[in-house]
Design a protein around this motif. Structure first.
Motif, PDB file in Angstrom:
ATOM      1  N   GLY A   1      -2.453  -1.547  -2.988  1.00 61.33           N
ATOM      2  CA  GLY A   1      -1.085  -1.565  -3.509  1.00 61.33           C
ATOM      3  C   GLY A   1      -0.447  -0.195  -3.428  1.00 61.33           C
ATOM      4  O   GLY A   1      -1.144   0.816  -3.290  1.00 61.33           O
TER       5      GLY A   1
ATOM      6  N   THR B   1      -0.677   9.668   5.890  1.00 63.91           N
ATOM      7  CA  THR B   1       0.410  10.634   5.768  1.00 63.91           C
ATOM      8  C   THR B   1       0.986  10.926   7.152  1.00 63.91           C
ATOM      9  O   THR B   1       2.196  11.112   7.311  1.00 63.91           O
TER      10      THR B   1
ATOM     11  N   SER C   1       0.851  -1.194   0.000  1.00 60.01           N
ATOM     12  CA  SER C   1       0.000   0.000   0.000  1.00 60.01           C
ATOM     13  C   SER C   1       0.883   1.239   0.000  1.00 60.01           C
ATOM     14  O   SER C   1       2.088   1.156   0.228  1.00 60.01           O
ATOM     15  N   CYS C   2       0.246   2.383  -0.233  1.00 62.65           N
ATOM     16  CA  CYS C   2       0.957   3.653  -0.108  1.00 62.65           C
ATOM     17  C   CYS C   2       1.266   3.900   1.365  1.00 62.65           C
ATOM     18  O   CYS C   2       2.310   4.452   1.720  1.00 62.65           O
ATOM     19  N   THR C   3       0.365   3.471   2.228  1.00 66.09           N
ATOM     20  CA  THR C   3       0.591   3.575   3.673  1.00 66.09           C
ATOM     21  C   THR C   3       1.914   2.901   4.042  1.00 66.09           C
ATOM     22  O   THR C   3       2.730   3.467   4.776  1.00 66.09           O
TER      23      THR C   3
ATOM     24  N   THR D   1      -5.342  15.978   4.839  1.00 71.30           N
ATOM     25  CA  THR D   1      -4.834  14.804   4.123  1.00 71.30           C
ATOM     26  C   THR D   1      -5.388  13.546   4.765  1.00 71.30           C
ATOM     27  O   THR D   1      -6.086  13.589   5.782  1.00 71.30           O
ATOM     28  N   PHE D   2      -5.047  12.417   4.170  1.00 71.99           N
ATOM     29  CA  PHE D   2      -5.455  11.115   4.686  1.00 71.99           C
ATOM     30  C   PHE D   2      -4.607  10.767   5.912  1.00 71.99           C
ATOM     31  O   PHE D   2      -3.450  11.189   6.014  1.00 71.99           O
TER      32      PHE D   2
ATOM     33  N   ALA E   1       0.216   9.700  -3.564  1.00 74.32           N
ATOM     34  CA  ALA E   1      -0.827   8.665  -3.652  1.00 74.32           C
ATOM     35  C   ALA E   1      -1.793   8.924  -4.804  1.00 74.32           C
ATOM     36  O   ALA E   1      -2.222   7.999  -5.483  1.00 74.32           O
ATOM     37  N   GLN E   2      -2.121  10.197  -5.027  1.00 78.73           N
ATOM     38  CA  GLN E   2      -3.132  10.544  -6.041  1.00 78.73           C
ATOM     39  C   GLN E   2      -2.493  11.048  -7.327  1.00 78.73           C
ATOM     40  O   GLN E   2      -3.193  11.468  -8.237  1.00 78.73           O
TER      41      GLN E   2
ATOM     42  N   SER F   1      -0.006   5.281  -4.653  1.00 82.80           N
ATOM     43  CA  SER F   1      -1.018   4.314  -4.217  1.00 82.80           C
ATOM     44  C   SER F   1      -1.721   3.670  -5.409  1.00 82.80           C
ATOM     45  O   SER F   1      -2.016   4.336  -6.400  1.00 82.80           O
TER      46      SER F   1
ATOM     47  N   TYR G   1     -11.641  13.932   4.370  1.00 85.74           N
ATOM     48  CA  TYR G   1     -10.603  14.561   5.177  1.00 85.74           C
ATOM     49  C   TYR G   1     -11.195  15.542   6.189  1.00 85.74           C
ATOM     50  O   TYR G   1     -11.562  16.665   5.884  1.00 85.74           O
TER      51      TYR G   1
ATOM     52  N   HIS H   1      -4.531   1.799  -4.601  1.00 87.14           N
ATOM     53  CA  HIS H   1      -5.799   1.437  -3.967  1.00 87.14           C
ATOM     54  C   HIS H   1      -6.909   1.544  -5.009  1.00 87.14           C
ATOM     55  O   HIS H   1      -6.790   2.309  -5.959  1.00 87.14           O
TER      56      HIS H   1
ATOM     57  N   VAL I   1       1.722  16.660  -0.001  1.00 86.71           N
ATOM     58  CA  VAL I   1       0.687  15.828  -0.614  1.00 86.71           C
ATOM     59  C   VAL I   1       0.229  16.537  -1.888  1.00 86.71           C
ATOM     60  O   VAL I   1      -0.177  17.695  -1.834  1.00 86.71           O
TER      61      VAL I   1
ATOM     62  N   LYS J   1      -7.913   4.814  -6.703  1.00 88.62           N
ATOM     63  CA  LYS J   1      -6.963   5.643  -7.442  1.00 88.62           C
ATOM     64  C   LYS J   1      -7.054   5.376  -8.954  1.00 88.62           C
ATOM     65  O   LYS J   1      -7.720   4.439  -9.383  1.00 88.62           O
TER      66      LYS J   1
ATOM     67  N   ASP K   1       3.931  12.542  -0.722  1.00 95.69           N
ATOM     68  CA  ASP K   1       2.802  11.625  -0.709  1.00 95.69           C
ATOM     69  C   ASP K   1       2.108  11.845  -2.057  1.00 95.69           C
ATOM     70  O   ASP K   1       1.310  12.769  -2.220  1.00 95.69           O
TER      71      ASP K   1
HETATM   72  C1  LIG Z   1      -5.082   6.937  -0.883  1.00 95.21           C
HETATM   73  C2  LIG Z   1      -4.146   7.779  -0.118  1.00 95.21           C
HETATM   74  C3  LIG Z   1      -3.224   7.236   0.798  1.00 95.21           C
HETATM   75  C4  LIG Z   1      -3.227   5.796   1.191  1.00 95.21           C
HETATM   76  O1  LIG Z   1      -3.056   4.910   0.164  1.00 95.21           O
HETATM   77  P1  LIG Z   1      -3.161   3.332   0.449  1.00 95.21           P
HETATM   78  O2  LIG Z   1      -2.547   2.730  -0.760  1.00 95.21           O
HETATM   79  O3  LIG Z   1      -4.619   3.028   0.590  1.00 95.21           O
HETATM   80  O4  LIG Z   1      -2.405   3.031   1.687  1.00 95.21           O
HETATM   81  C5  LIG Z   1      -2.313   8.078   1.397  1.00 95.21           C
HETATM   82  N1  LIG Z   1      -2.304   9.398   1.149  1.00 95.21           N
HETATM   83  C6  LIG Z   1      -3.177   9.972   0.295  1.00 95.21           C
HETATM   84  C7  LIG Z   1      -3.098  11.438   0.032  1.00 95.21           C
HETATM   85  C8  LIG Z   1      -4.139   9.181  -0.351  1.00 95.21           C
HETATM   86  O5  LIG Z   1      -5.011   9.751  -1.184  1.00 95.21           O
END
Ligand SMILES: *Cc1c(COP(=O)(O)O)cnc(C)c1O
Length: 385
Positions: free
Chosen positions: A195, A86, A56-58, A82-83, A156-157, A183, A327, A185, A128, A188, A154
């Protein structure tokens, strides 16, 4: 009335074929053919120095926190809007979180506030790229380099999104920071269910990243024949995904051009519909700084207040259309308020997006008719308001 979901993960090509291949070959755990192909694909296409696929991105962010060697008391600057991942990655290792507010113009961080938050304890800035829209990376990198601070993106997006230089050349997001995280997920643009990926741009982190990824062992060096036995050399965890996930993801990568252009067409359709009908005078539409590209990760509106947003969500729902907000400012969350009051802080613009931002449906299998239907409802709503 046809139901329009908020999101539906795309399946675009050879996902099943590649998964079948994994099963036939009986190499199902991680770091096999599809993992390696995926990593190489990113390294070559975006010029990332080194990529490691993660679950995951996490997880990629947690690896980043280990790599920069966060010690209790180190300060990490990050957006309030943010999520949770982060923030979790760094607080888990004892960092003190220093929250930064969003820009008045867009939900991304307001880089003008950065300098005032840096102290001699600042270890890292985590940026982010909200909605895949670039932060002002040259400005942030200059500031960080001057003060010897790590930058982690970050992203992720932000897959396949860029910072645009004055001469028009484009730099992929994820290649600025010492480290970056993507990410995959299912929400996304490209997905493998769950992932992510850690991007390592800073040479001194490369060896250690691989060790942390392989549960703290030098297994990767062993398989390359660099050492004659493998053992425990550092901390680490189970950060690498199974080949089944990598195979699914690789099939998506092959279709990235399709996915991105379809999403962009849908995004532009929303934008043009709403502009044409003058909705932008009543409701804020997404804002992109001149230096950012649009990867069509998200289409959002910013309403004038919480009650307006709630009414619009209900109206869309009554038409069988799902929209979501997200958020809740981390800087005033219960966790921070009760367990880390030292990080508590009011961030006015973050709170504004918390109350007023609404995400509209946007996914690969949506149709123009879907977008038109949603746009019409929003136009009516904006005019009656
Ligand atoms: C989706 C997201 C994450 C987490 O991604 P995962 O792959 O679900 O762990 C982290 N930060 C931001 C900004 C996201 O949008």
């Amino acid at each position: 009335m046809k139901k329009i979901l908020f999101n539906s993960p795309s399946v675009v090509g050879k996902e099943l074929e590649y998964i079948e291949d994994v099963i036939k070959e009986r190499k199902i755990s991680g770091n096999g053919k599809y993992t390696k192909q995926t990593q190489l694909w990113f390294e070559e296409r975006y010029n990332f120095r080194k990529c490691l696929l993660t679950t995951s991105c996490t997880d990629a962010l947690e690896m980043a926190a280990i790599l920069i060697n966060i010690q209790p008391g180190d300060e990490v600057i990050l957006p309030s809007y943010t999520f949770v991942s982060t923030a979790n990655a760094f607080i888990m290792r004892g960092a003190k979180l220093i929250f930064i507010d969003s820009s008045p113009y867009h939900p991304g961080l307001d880089e003008k506030l950065l300098e005032g938050l840096i102290t001699d304890k600042t270890k890292a800035i985590v940026v982010v790229h909200y909605a895949g829209v670039a932060c002002n990376m040259p400005y942030i990198m200059n500031l960080a380099n001057e003060k010897n601070i790590y930058v982690i993106e970050d992203a992720a997006q932000a897959i396949d999104s860029f910072y645009v230089n004055q001469d028009g050349s484009r730099i992929p997001l994820g290649s600025f920071g010492h480290l970056a995280a993507l990410s995959f997920h299912e929400t996304k643009n490209l997905n493998s269910g769950e992932g992510g990926m850690l991007i390592i741009n800073h040479e001194p982190f490369m060896k250690r990243a691989e060790v942390i990824w392989e549960k703290g062992t030098n297994r990767s060096s062993f398989f390359r024949g660099e050492v004659d036995k493998y053992g425990w050399v550092d901390i680490g965890s189970s950060f690498l995904p199974s080949e089944l996930n990598a195979a699914f993801l690789y099939a998506q990568l092959e279709k990235i051009t399709d996915i991105q252009s379809k999403r962009l067409e849908l995004w532009n359709r929303y934008y043009e519909n709403l502009i044409k009908k003058g909705v932008d005078k009543l409701v804020r539409l997404p804002f992109l700084p001149f230096y950012a590209t649009n990867n069509a990760h998200m289409f959002y509106l910013v309403l004038d207040e919480l009650s307006t947003r709630t009414r619009l969500i209900h109206l869309l729902k009554s038409h069988n259309i799902l929209s979501v907000f997200h958020y809740i400012s981390l800087s005033t969350s219960d966790f921070i308020k009760y367990q880390h009051p030292e990080s508590y802080k009011i961030c006015n613009f973050s709170d504004y997006y918390t109350d007023c931002l609404l995400r509209l449906p946007l996914y690969y299998e949506m149709t123009f008719e879907d977008v038109d239907r949603i746009s019409d409802i929003i136009c009516e709503f904006a005019k009656e308001k």
